[in-house]
Motif scaffolding. Structure first.
Motif, PDB file in Angstrom:
ATOM      1  N   TRP A  56      -1.352   0.972  11.740  1.00 15.88           N
ATOM      2  CA  TRP A  56      -1.992  -0.334  11.575  1.00 15.88           C
ATOM      3  C   TRP A  56      -2.279  -0.623  10.113  1.00 15.88           C
ATOM      4  O   TRP A  56      -2.243  -1.768   9.673  1.00 15.88           O
ATOM      5  CB  TRP A  56      -3.282  -0.430  12.389  1.00 15.88           C
ATOM      6  CG  TRP A  56      -4.376   0.429  11.833  1.00 15.88           C
ATOM      7  CD1 TRP A  56      -4.637   1.711  12.171  1.00 15.88           C
ATOM      8  CD2 TRP A  56      -5.301   0.095  10.808  1.00 15.88           C
ATOM      9  NE1 TRP A  56      -5.673   2.205  11.427  1.00 15.88           N
ATOM     10  CE2 TRP A  56      -6.108   1.233  10.577  1.00 15.88           C
ATOM     11  CE3 TRP A  56      -5.536  -1.046  10.050  1.00 15.88           C
ATOM     12  CZ2 TRP A  56      -7.120   1.246   9.639  1.00 15.88           C
ATOM     13  CZ3 TRP A  56      -6.553  -1.013   9.109  1.00 15.88           C
ATOM     14  CH2 TRP A  56      -7.334   0.120   8.918  1.00 15.88           C
ATOM     15  N   GLN A  57      -2.544   0.419   9.336  1.00 19.30           N
ATOM     16  CA  GLN A  57      -2.920   0.252   7.943  1.00 19.30           C
ATOM     17  C   GLN A  57      -1.842  -0.502   7.161  1.00 19.30           C
ATOM     18  O   GLN A  57      -2.150  -1.317   6.304  1.00 19.30           O
ATOM     19  CB  GLN A  57      -3.174   1.619   7.321  1.00 19.30           C
ATOM     20  CG  GLN A  57      -3.718   1.575   5.930  1.00 19.30           C
ATOM     21  CD  GLN A  57      -3.944   2.965   5.388  1.00 19.30           C
ATOM     22  OE1 GLN A  57      -3.061   3.806   5.424  1.00 19.30           O
ATOM     23  NE2 GLN A  57      -5.148   3.205   4.901  1.00 19.30           N
ATOM     24  N   ARG A  58      -0.584  -0.233   7.477  1.00 18.81           N
ATOM     25  CA  ARG A  58       0.499  -0.890   6.749  1.00 18.81           C
ATOM     26  C   ARG A  58       0.559  -2.385   7.001  1.00 18.81           C
ATOM     27  O   ARG A  58       1.233  -3.112   6.289  1.00 18.81           O
ATOM     28  CB  ARG A  58       1.834  -0.246   7.106  1.00 18.81           C
ATOM     29  CG  ARG A  58       1.917   1.165   6.601  1.00 18.81           C
ATOM     30  CD  ARG A  58       3.223   1.793   6.972  1.00 18.81           C
ATOM     31  NE  ARG A  58       3.206   3.188   6.583  1.00 18.81           N
ATOM     32  CZ  ARG A  58       4.201   3.804   6.014  1.00 18.81           C
ATOM     33  NH1 ARG A  58       5.317   3.165   5.773  1.00 18.81           N
ATOM     34  NH2 ARG A  58       4.109   5.059   5.687  1.00 18.81           N
ATOM     35  N   SER A  59      -0.119  -2.847   8.033  1.00 18.69           N
ATOM     36  CA  SER A  59      -0.143  -4.276   8.342  1.00 18.69           C
ATOM     37  C   SER A  59      -1.351  -4.988   7.741  1.00 18.69           C
ATOM     38  O   SER A  59      -1.426  -6.210   7.811  1.00 18.69           O
ATOM     39  CB  SER A  59      -0.152  -4.470   9.859  1.00 18.69           C
ATOM     40  OG  SER A  59       0.997  -3.897  10.425  1.00 18.69           O
ATOM     41  N   ASN A  62      -4.635  -6.079   2.394  1.00 21.90           N
ATOM     42  CA  ASN A  62      -4.794  -5.452   1.080  1.00 21.90           C
ATOM     43  C   ASN A  62      -3.706  -4.405   0.818  1.00 21.90           C
ATOM     44  O   ASN A  62      -3.246  -4.259  -0.317  1.00 21.90           O
ATOM     45  CB  ASN A  62      -6.188  -4.863   0.908  1.00 21.90           C
ATOM     46  CG  ASN A  62      -6.564  -3.874   1.990  1.00 21.90           C
ATOM     47  OD1 ASN A  62      -6.082  -3.947   3.112  1.00 21.90           O
ATOM     48  ND2 ASN A  62      -7.453  -2.955   1.679  1.00 21.90           N
ATOM     49  N   PHE A  63      -3.258  -3.700   1.845  1.00 20.71           N
ATOM     50  CA  PHE A  63      -2.189  -2.718   1.659  1.00 20.71           C
ATOM     51  C   PHE A  63      -0.847  -3.413   1.426  1.00 20.71           C
ATOM     52  O   PHE A  63      -0.050  -2.981   0.605  1.00 20.71           O
ATOM     53  CB  PHE A  63      -2.102  -1.773   2.862  1.00 20.71           C
ATOM     54  CG  PHE A  63      -3.233  -0.789   2.906  1.00 20.71           C
ATOM     55  CD1 PHE A  63      -3.155   0.407   2.216  1.00 20.71           C
ATOM     56  CD2 PHE A  63      -4.384  -1.076   3.614  1.00 20.71           C
ATOM     57  CE1 PHE A  63      -4.207   1.309   2.235  1.00 20.71           C
ATOM     58  CE2 PHE A  63      -5.443  -0.180   3.638  1.00 20.71           C
ATOM     59  CZ  PHE A  63      -5.350   1.007   2.948  1.00 20.71           C
ATOM     60  N   ARG A  64      -0.602  -4.506   2.156  1.00 17.06           N
ATOM     61  CA  ARG A  64       0.631  -5.276   1.953  1.00 17.06           C
ATOM     62  C   ARG A  64       0.664  -5.847   0.538  1.00 17.06           C
ATOM     63  O   ARG A  64       1.693  -5.836  -0.123  1.00 17.06           O
ATOM     64  CB  ARG A  64       0.732  -6.415   2.973  1.00 17.06           C
ATOM     65  CG  ARG A  64       0.930  -5.971   4.394  1.00 17.06           C
ATOM     66  CD  ARG A  64       2.274  -5.332   4.693  1.00 17.06           C
ATOM     67  NE  ARG A  64       3.356  -5.957   4.006  1.00 17.06           N
ATOM     68  CZ  ARG A  64       4.329  -5.290   3.407  1.00 17.06           C
ATOM     69  NH1 ARG A  64       4.360  -3.981   3.433  1.00 17.06           N
ATOM     70  NH2 ARG A  64       5.302  -5.916   2.788  1.00 17.06           N
ATOM     71  N   PHE A  65      -0.472  -6.352   0.080  1.00 18.95           N
ATOM     72  CA  PHE A  65      -0.558  -6.929  -1.257  1.00 18.95           C
ATOM     73  C   PHE A  65      -0.258  -5.870  -2.313  1.00 18.95           C
ATOM     74  O   PHE A  65       0.511  -6.106  -3.249  1.00 18.95           O
ATOM     75  CB  PHE A  65      -1.938  -7.546  -1.483  1.00 18.95           C
ATOM     76  CG  PHE A  65      -2.104  -8.184  -2.831  1.00 18.95           C
ATOM     77  CD1 PHE A  65      -1.359  -9.291  -3.190  1.00 18.95           C
ATOM     78  CD2 PHE A  65      -3.009  -7.667  -3.747  1.00 18.95           C
ATOM     79  CE1 PHE A  65      -1.511  -9.889  -4.436  1.00 18.95           C
ATOM     80  CE2 PHE A  65      -3.161  -8.250  -4.998  1.00 18.95           C
ATOM     81  CZ  PHE A  65      -2.410  -9.355  -5.341  1.00 18.95           C
ATOM     82  N   ALA A  66      -0.824  -4.681  -2.160  1.00 20.96           N
ATOM     83  CA  ALA A  66      -0.568  -3.589  -3.103  1.00 20.96           C
ATOM     84  C   ALA A  66       0.918  -3.226  -3.119  1.00 20.96           C
ATOM     85  O   ALA A  66       1.498  -3.011  -4.195  1.00 20.96           O
ATOM     86  CB  ALA A  66      -1.415  -2.370  -2.745  1.00 20.96           C
TER      87      ALA A  66
END
Length: 105
Positions: A56-59, A62-66
Motif C-alpha cells: 500500500w505504501q507505494r500507492s 508522498n511516496f509517489r511524489f518522491a
C-alpha cells in the motif's frame, strides 16, 4: 479478502482463507519465513484461489511524489539511499524468544 496483519500472522490466515476458497490480497512480505511463503503458494495452488501481493505504501501520495522527483531528475543524481527500519521489524527481531509466530502452517 485482505490480509492486513503483522507479518508473522500472514501464513496462518492465508492458508485458512485458501481452504475457505477465498481470493486474497496480502501485504508484503508473503510470509515471515521462506517455509511460510512456500506453504502459502502451495495452498493457493491446491485450492485454486487467486493471491495478490502488494504494498500500500507505494500507492501513497508522498511516496509517489518522491519517486517522481527521483525519476525525473528533479533532485539531481541520486548517489546514496539510506533506509531506516523501526526497531520491531522482522529483520531486527528474528529469533527473539517469545515472539509470536504463525506456527503449524
Amino acid at each position: 479478502m485482505s490480509i492486513a496483519t503483522p507479518d508473522h500472522w500472514h501464513a496462518l490466515i492465508a492458508t485458512a482463507a485458501t481452504r475457505a476458497g477465498l481470493d486474497i490480497y496480502g501485504e508484503k512480505p508473503l510470509g515471515y519465513t521462506i517455509a511460510e511463503g512456500r506453504a502459502i503458494v502451495d495452498a493457493v495452488d491446491r485450492h485454486s484461489v487467486v493471491w495478490q501481493t502488494g504494498s500500500w505504501q507505494r500507492s501513497q501520495r508522498n511516496f509517489r511524489f518522491a519517486c517522481e522527483l527521483v525519476r525525473n531528475g528533479r533532485i539531481g543524481k541520486v548517489h546514496t539511499v539510506r533506509v531506516g527500519l523501526p526497531p520491531d521489524t522482522a529483520c531486527r527481531t528474528r529469533g527473539i524468544p517469545g515472539r509470536p509466530r504463525a506456527g503449524g502452517v
